[in-house]
Design a protein around this motif. Structure first.
Motif, mmCIF file in Angstrom:
data_model
loop_
_atom_site.group_PDB
_atom_site.id
_atom_site.type_symbol
_atom_site.label_atom_id
_atom_site.label_comp_id
_atom_site.label_asym_id
_atom_site.label_seq_id
_atom_site.Cartn_x
_atom_site.Cartn_y
_atom_site.Cartn_z
ATOM 1 N N LEU A 134 -2.403 8.126 -8.842
ATOM 2 C CA LEU A 134 -1.743 9.238 -8.164
ATOM 3 C C LEU A 134 -2.166 9.304 -6.697
ATOM 4 N N LEU A 135 -3.440 9.050 -6.416
ATOM 5 C CA LEU A 135 -3.909 9.056 -5.035
ATOM 6 C C LEU A 135 -3.203 7.992 -4.210
ATOM 7 N N ARG A 136 -3.048 6.801 -4.763
ATOM 8 C CA ARG A 136 -2.358 5.733 -4.029
ATOM 9 C C ARG A 136 -0.891 6.082 -3.795
ATOM 10 N N ASP A 137 -0.259 6.733 -4.766
ATOM 11 C CA ASP A 137 1.136 7.136 -4.589
ATOM 12 C C ASP A 137 1.262 8.193 -3.488
ATOM 13 N N MET A 138 0.333 9.146 -3.453
ATOM 14 C CA MET A 138 0.356 10.161 -2.392
ATOM 15 C C MET A 138 0.162 9.530 -1.022
ATOM 16 N N LEU A 139 -0.787 8.615 -0.917
ATOM 17 C CA LEU A 139 -1.071 7.990 0.369
ATOM 18 C C LEU A 139 0.060 7.075 0.819
ATOM 19 N N ALA A 140 0.712 6.411 -0.149
ATOM 20 C CA ALA A 140 1.838 5.549 0.221
ATOM 21 C C ALA A 140 2.956 6.361 0.860
ATOM 22 N N GLY A 141 3.248 7.527 0.301
ATOM 23 C CA GLY A 141 4.260 8.380 0.910
ATOM 24 C C GLY A 141 3.831 8.943 2.249
ATOM 25 N N MET A 142 2.545 9.283 2.354
ATOM 26 C CA MET A 142 2.041 9.856 3.604
ATOM 27 C C MET A 142 2.066 8.838 4.734
ATOM 28 N N PHE A 143 1.689 7.600 4.442
ATOM 29 C CA PHE A 143 1.613 6.572 5.476
ATOM 30 C C PHE A 143 2.946 5.863 5.721
ATOM 31 N N ALA A 174 -12.109 3.552 0.862
ATOM 32 C CA ALA A 174 -11.564 2.210 0.662
ATOM 33 C C ALA A 174 -10.103 2.266 0.221
ATOM 34 N N ILE A 175 -9.772 3.216 -0.659
ATOM 35 C CA ILE A 175 -8.381 3.351 -1.124
ATOM 36 C C ILE A 175 -7.478 3.765 0.033
ATOM 37 N N VAL A 176 -7.943 4.713 0.857
ATOM 38 C CA VAL A 176 -7.129 5.167 1.990
ATOM 39 C C VAL A 176 -6.891 4.014 2.963
ATOM 40 N N ASP A 177 -7.943 3.256 3.260
ATOM 41 C CA ASP A 177 -7.783 2.125 4.181
ATOM 42 C C ASP A 177 -6.833 1.074 3.611
ATOM 43 N N GLU A 178 -6.927 0.825 2.308
ATOM 44 C CA GLU A 178 -6.033 -0.158 1.694
ATOM 45 C C GLU A 178 -4.576 0.284 1.775
ATOM 46 N N GLU A 179 -4.313 1.548 1.464
ATOM 47 C CA GLU A 179 -2.931 2.026 1.504
ATOM 48 C C GLU A 179 -2.410 2.097 2.934
ATOM 49 N N HIS A 180 -3.273 2.432 3.880
ATOM 50 C CA HIS A 180 -2.852 2.458 5.276
ATOM 51 C C HIS A 180 -2.509 1.045 5.753
ATOM 52 N N ALA A 181 -3.344 0.058 5.386
ATOM 53 C CA ALA A 181 -3.068 -1.325 5.780
ATOM 54 C C ALA A 181 -1.809 -1.847 5.107
ATOM 55 N N ARG A 182 -1.593 -1.472 3.842
ATOM 56 C CA ARG A 182 -0.390 -1.922 3.141
ATOM 57 C C ARG A 182 0.868 -1.331 3.771
ATOM 58 N N ALA A 183 0.825 -0.046 4.134
ATOM 59 C CA ALA A 183 1.989 0.582 4.766
ATOM 60 C C ALA A 183 2.249 -0.013 6.143
ATOM 61 N N THR A 184 1.184 -0.303 6.888
ATOM 62 C CA THR A 184 1.357 -0.887 8.212
ATOM 63 C C THR A 184 1.958 -2.282 8.122
ATOM 64 N N ALA A 185 1.518 -3.059 7.127
ATOM 65 C CA ALA A 185 2.052 -4.408 6.975
ATOM 66 C C ALA A 185 3.497 -4.403 6.483
ATOM 67 N N ALA A 186 3.923 -3.312 5.848
ATOM 68 C CA ALA A 186 5.280 -3.253 5.305
ATOM 69 C C ALA A 186 6.337 -3.073 6.381
ATOM 70 N N GLY A 187 5.948 -2.591 7.557
ATOM 71 C CA GLY A 187 6.939 -2.413 8.616
ATOM 72 C C GLY A 187 6.690 -1.171 9.422
ATOM 73 N N PRO A 188 7.558 -0.898 10.381
ATOM 74 C CA PRO A 188 7.384 0.282 11.235
ATOM 75 C C PRO A 188 7.537 1.566 10.425
ATOM 76 N N PRO A 189 6.903 2.648 10.861
ATOM 77 C CA PRO A 189 6.987 3.906 10.108
ATOM 78 C C PRO A 189 8.303 4.623 10.323
ATOM 79 N N THR A 190 8.555 5.550 9.455
ATOM 80 C CA THR A 190 9.724 6.409 9.603
ATOM 81 C C THR A 190 9.432 7.468 10.668
#
Length: 234
Positions: A134-143, A174-190
């Motif tokens: 659930l934490l990773r899902d929240m962070l994925a949407g946030m980032f 560590a989870i926050v950094d991982e999700e932030h790096a994954r979102a950044t690698a996925a493309g530009p933000p909304t």
């Protein structure tokens, strides 16, 4: 009461040999034999005493953790109240926290709200109500948006300094950094946009203001005329 209980226990210990002698029904009891039989149970008694001591120690540890958790919860609740006051009037309270490079007032409010969301995620993860999926899902949407990414780029240093002292805190970071790096690698933000407030549209049964005022004046005039007519008839 404690003194009376201690005296009663001491008296029972002192009188126990005589009580046992009376219960045995004979005066010639071999106390050496009885002591040897009692010594045979000494190992069991030691185990029971050790378990009791371990139980007391465990209860003290649990109480200490509960007291610590209550203190932390009280501090965080006070912090949330301060942030709510800041959100109510950013221009008044935000300078107290220091100078900021965020010029846009909407972006400042997003930053404070993102901080509240991150604190909520951290508290839930710390006490176990928010699991890692659930934490990773929240962070994925946030980032996925630029507001969340901008927040973490500004707040990462302070979060690392404040939450890296425990194993749970290091795992959270560590989870926050991982999700932030994954979102950044996925493309530009909304991009964050503020939708314009829609104009006030009167409801289906609502009359325009001038009609309401005209109706009120006509009703007042009719009432005055009717009152004058009734007075003349009298």
């Amino acid at each position: 009461m404690l003194v009376a209980a201690a005296v009663a226990v001491l008296a029972a210990l002192l009188l126990s040999p005589f009580v046992l002698e009376e219960i045995s029904g004979s005066k010639g009891v071999d106390w050496n034999r009885l002591s040897q039989v009692g010594a045979a149970y000494g190992f069991t008694s030691a185990i029971v005493s050790a378990l009791a001591l371990a139980g007391v120690a465990a209860s003290l540890v649990v109480q200490n953790r509960q007291a610590r958790a209550e203190q932390v919860q009280g501090i965080r609740s006070y912090y949330l109240e301060l942030v709510r006051l800041e959100l109510d009037d950013m221009a008044l309270y935000q300078p107290v926290w220091g100078a900021t490079d965020i010029a846009d007032p909407y972006e400042r409010k997003r930053h404070v709200y993102a901080d509240l969301m991150m604190n909520y995620a951290w508290m839930g993860f710390e006490i176990g109500t928010i699991r890692e999926p659930l934490l990773r899902d929240m962070l994925a949407g946030m980032f996925s948006g630029d507001a969340g990414r901008h927040y973490w780029s500004r707040a990462q240093i302070s979060w690392t300094a404040g939450s890296s002292g425990s194993r749970v805190g290091r795992r959270f970071l560590a989870i926050v950094d991982e999700e932030h790096a994954r979102a950044t690698a996925a493309g530009p933000p909304t991009p964050s946009t503020v939708a314009p407030r829609p104009p006030d549209v009167p409801g289906a049964g609502a009359a325009p203001a001038w009609r309401t005022a005209a109706g009120a004046l006509i009703g007042l005039g009719a009432g005055l005329a009717l009152g004058s007519l009734l007075r003349n008839r009298r």
